[in-house]
Design a protein around this motif. Sequence first.
Motif, PDB file in Angstrom:
ATOM      1  N   ARG A  81       6.161  24.755 -29.840  1.00  0.00           N
ATOM      2  CA  ARG A  81       7.043  25.843 -29.407  1.00  0.00           C
ATOM      3  C   ARG A  81       6.519  27.200 -29.870  1.00  0.00           C
ATOM      4  O   ARG A  81       6.629  28.196 -29.159  1.00  0.00           O
ATOM      5  N   LEU A  82       5.936  27.250 -31.077  1.00  0.00           N
ATOM      6  CA  LEU A  82       5.324  28.496 -31.559  1.00  0.00           C
ATOM      7  C   LEU A  82       4.206  28.940 -30.622  1.00  0.00           C
ATOM      8  O   LEU A  82       4.094  30.122 -30.288  1.00  0.00           O
ATOM      9  N   GLY A  83       3.398  27.972 -30.206  1.00  0.00           N
ATOM     10  CA  GLY A  83       2.312  28.300 -29.292  1.00  0.00           C
ATOM     11  C   GLY A  83       2.816  28.826 -27.958  1.00  0.00           C
ATOM     12  O   GLY A  83       2.285  29.797 -27.415  1.00  0.00           O
ATOM     13  N   GLU A  84       3.875  28.192 -27.433  1.00  0.00           N
ATOM     14  CA  GLU A  84       4.439  28.630 -26.160  1.00  0.00           C
ATOM     15  C   GLU A  84       5.044  30.032 -26.277  1.00  0.00           C
ATOM     16  O   GLU A  84       4.878  30.866 -25.388  1.00  0.00           O
ATOM     17  N   LYS A  85       5.750  30.272 -27.385  1.00  0.00           N
ATOM     18  CA  LYS A  85       6.444  31.555 -27.546  1.00  0.00           C
ATOM     19  C   LYS A  85       5.476  32.715 -27.682  1.00  0.00           C
ATOM     20  O   LYS A  85       5.712  33.799 -27.140  1.00  0.00           O
ATOM     21  N   PHE A  86       4.359  32.491 -28.400  1.00  0.00           N
ATOM     22  CA  PHE A  86       3.433  33.591 -28.664  1.00  0.00           C
ATOM     23  C   PHE A  86       2.115  33.443 -27.900  1.00  0.00           C
ATOM     24  O   PHE A  86       1.140  34.132 -28.190  1.00  0.00           O
ATOM     25  N   HIS A  87       2.122  32.516 -26.904  1.00  0.00           N
ATOM     26  CA  HIS A  87       0.964  32.338 -26.012  1.00  0.00           C
ATOM     27  C   HIS A  87      -0.308  32.016 -26.799  1.00  0.00           C
ATOM     28  O   HIS A  87      -1.356  32.646 -26.633  1.00  0.00           O
ATOM     29  N   LEU A  88      -0.196  31.032 -27.678  1.00  0.00           N
ATOM     30  CA  LEU A  88      -1.317  30.609 -28.504  1.00  0.00           C
ATOM     31  C   LEU A  88      -1.629  29.139 -28.240  1.00  0.00           C
ATOM     32  O   LEU A  88      -0.742  28.358 -27.890  1.00  0.00           O
ATOM     33  N   THR A  89      -2.896  28.770 -28.441  1.00  0.00           N
ATOM     34  CA  THR A  89      -3.260  27.362 -28.344  1.00  0.00           C
ATOM     35  C   THR A  89      -2.858  26.646 -29.633  1.00  0.00           C
ATOM     36  O   THR A  89      -2.583  27.282 -30.658  1.00  0.00           O
ATOM     37  N   ARG A  90      -2.844  25.309 -29.577  1.00  0.00           N
ATOM     38  CA  ARG A  90      -2.512  24.523 -30.772  1.00  0.00           C
ATOM     39  C   ARG A  90      -3.508  24.815 -31.897  1.00  0.00           C
ATOM     40  O   ARG A  90      -3.135  24.920 -33.071  1.00  0.00           O
ATOM     41  N   ARG A  91      -4.759  24.992 -31.522  1.00  0.00           N
ATOM     42  CA  ARG A  91      -5.790  25.266 -32.519  1.00  0.00           C
ATOM     43  C   ARG A  91      -5.565  26.632 -33.172  1.00  0.00           C
ATOM     44  O   ARG A  91      -5.741  26.780 -34.384  1.00  0.00           O
ATOM     45  N   GLN A  92      -5.154  27.627 -32.376  1.00  0.00           N
ATOM     46  CA  GLN A  92      -4.901  28.959 -32.926  1.00  0.00           C
ATOM     47  C   GLN A  92      -3.722  28.933 -33.902  1.00  0.00           C
ATOM     48  O   GLN A  92      -3.751  29.590 -34.947  1.00  0.00           O
ATOM     49  N   VAL A  93      -2.686  28.164 -33.563  1.00  0.00           N
ATOM     50  CA  VAL A  93      -1.522  28.058 -34.455  1.00  0.00           C
ATOM     51  C   VAL A  93      -1.939  27.410 -35.774  1.00  0.00           C
ATOM     52  O   VAL A  93      -1.599  27.895 -36.865  1.00  0.00           O
ATOM     53  N   SER A  94      -2.682  26.316 -35.691  1.00  0.00           N
ATOM     54  CA  SER A  94      -3.120  25.611 -36.905  1.00  0.00           C
ATOM     55  C   SER A  94      -4.009  26.511 -37.760  1.00  0.00           C
ATOM     56  O   SER A  94      -3.882  26.545 -38.999  1.00  0.00           O
ATOM     57  N   TYR A  95      -4.904  27.254 -37.119  1.00  0.00           N
ATOM     58  CA  TYR A  95      -5.798  28.145 -37.855  1.00  0.00           C
ATOM     59  C   TYR A  95      -5.007  29.242 -38.568  1.00  0.00           C
ATOM     60  O   TYR A  95      -5.300  29.589 -39.728  1.00  0.00           O
ATOM     61  N   SER A  96      -3.988  29.784 -37.888  1.00  0.00           N
ATOM     62  CA  SER A  96      -3.169  30.831 -38.503  1.00  0.00           C
ATOM     63  C   SER A  96      -2.433  30.313 -39.723  1.00  0.00           C
ATOM     64  O   SER A  96      -2.332  31.004 -40.745  1.00  0.00           O
ATOM     65  N   PHE A  97      -1.901  29.083 -39.660  1.00  0.00           N
ATOM     66  CA  PHE A  97      -1.193  28.532 -40.816  1.00  0.00           C
ATOM     67  C   PHE A  97      -2.149  28.212 -41.965  1.00  0.00           C
ATOM     68  O   PHE A  97      -1.771  28.294 -43.146  1.00  0.00           O
ATOM     69  N   LYS A  98      -3.388  27.890 -41.618  1.00  0.00           N
ATOM     70  CA  LYS A  98      -4.387  27.715 -42.667  1.00  0.00           C
ATOM     71  C   LYS A  98      -4.600  29.034 -43.401  1.00  0.00           C
ATOM     72  O   LYS A  98      -4.642  29.091 -44.642  1.00  0.00           O
TER      73      LYS A  98
END
Length: 687
Positions: free
Chosen positions: A24-41
């Motif tokens: 849902r984070l990816g959908e809301k901010f137009h990010l890929t799953r990889r981008q979301v995981s990288y940001s949380f890292k």
Amino acid sequence: MYMDERSLTLLQEVLKNPSISNQRLGEKFHLTRRQVSYSFKKINEWLLDNNYSSIQKNNQGHFLVDPNVTLLLSKKDEADAEKEYLPTEKERVHLLLLMILTSETALSTSHFTSALQFSKATIMRDIKMLQQLLKKEDLEILYTRQNGYQVIGDEWQIRRKMMELIAEVHQMFHGDNYLRKFTSITKETIQQIYEKIERVEKKLELKFTDEKIFILPYVFASMLRRIEMGKGISSYFQINYNELSDTNEYQAVEILLEGVADLAEEERLYMALQLLTSNVSYQSVLTENQLPRLNRALDAMLTILEEKALIQFKNRVELVEKLSLHMKPAYYRIKYHLTMSFMIPDVIHEEFNALHFLVKESIWPLENFIGETIPDEEIYFITLFIGGHLIKTGEITQHKKPSAIVICPNGVSISKLIESQLAKLFPEFHFWQTMSIREFEKTAPNVDVVFSVTPVETTCKLYIMSHYMSFEEQQRLRQRVMNEVFHVVTESLDLEQLLARIEQHVEVTDRSNLKKELYGFFQEKDRNKVTDFQKEEIEYCLEDLMSSNMTRVVKSVPNWHTAIELTAAPLLEAGFIDQTYVNAMKSLYPEIAPYIVLKGNILLPHARPEDGVNKFGLSILKVEDGLIFNGKKIHLLVVLAPVDKKKHLTAMFQLLTIASNQQVIDKLKNATSGTAICQIFKENLTK
């Protein structure tokens, strides 16, 4: 380790909604799953670098965040802010421009690279972007060896841009640090002006919003610096001295200008304008001579809105008083074209689209009073204010309940709307009056729950929320609060998902009617599974009300009252209304009144729901020979029987849209049957 803008945005979202999924984070901010995981890292690395626990997930997939992180984000005065956060390209451009506009020395690229710690190539790209930005503002950036980088153009426009920049930079992570660094304004100077502003508050008997109280010291310090640099306001802007000089705000400017000598009258007036255009959170006394005229204009606007929207305001005197408070600073913003452009979130369009359309149709008494066309941005604020009043009206809760408070740094319009939405969403709570951050920190009220749009330091249960919550966000927030505060696991029915599942197996010809039937079924079977705000979702559109059985065509009518009777006849025969409703319309309109004529094309006689409405309905009459009003033939009459204040607003909006479309009106004039009229309406509806 830096915290970039994307990572900061995701962290703030998780603080507001710990149960949100990565998908849902990816959908809301137009990010890929990889981008979301990288940001949380990166977020976790940053947290560990600053001695905070990293973010984990529990078995249910919910984020677990150290509560101290909320306090970390609420702190705005840390000396090493630039070591924690990396400004984005857009933010760098804002910082460069602010530096140029407030610097007393000639600036070169070496000054910029030193301040921002970026390469010369990056800074040159930023300057090129800055040139494109200023061109849209009718401003130009110029470089000479003698004077360095300067902005050339209208001083009025330059100061307007400077104030926008100060507000933008203040919203950055650790914005106060960046403001001090890039304006070279000392803490001591800011504190001195802050103390003067507090004296101004006492003199004017008001409280500036949290945002304004932080921004105004930088605004006034920056303006005074430009004046010292010889960048003055010229008099051709036609500021009316007589209109401003007798206001308390003009007199209060003298407090801000203590110790400043030889300041031109135009500059004193301009300073007064900045106070007059600053939103306030409350005010006990309003003494301007024009206030009675302003209140009459607001009252006239509400009367027209009632007539056009078929509503009747409760606590109308209170609404006028609060609108008057809102319009006091707005008056000067509008009159002197100081309204700043901004984007209204989509959820506001969805929530108040119909009401906004009707407010625009009713705004002209206020425009006549001000003598200027009111910008759409200002009309949206008025719409939000009225919408908040409509939401709040009727919410009477005298029983002892858990207490809650809303903390909002913005002005009256936004804070009252948020409070009203939450009061509707959580009838289980008794809500205190909305407070600013400063008020909350000083009084520290003993409440069970704090709702805030920004992190605040409190020992109470804290929920971070958005200024504007969509229906989905409201559901999630309610589920969290009910589970964590009341220890009740709520089950929320998603009728849209259920409808979609049904449509996979059978053909649905009337989706809107099926939705209402499903809602009624579940309400009857288990009332606990249907929340109040879900009930509010069900509004009536014209397509729900249109029926060939309720639509008739006649050649002519002998008089106006016969036309009302013939139009209302299908509703009367079907039991939607009583004869008293027909009599009330005839009594209210002995002849055609201007305010029941929609765009000169549709007549809309109506009365109050209590005058005999049994069920929400609509009927249409087409008169081939027409009825004469102001020398023009009108062929269409509509009787709308409303049952409450809100559910018919979408239908009203659609009627106004149809009435505004001359091509559709021409088609309706040529229609020869009720079925044809209904078909034309349905083909041209705007939802």
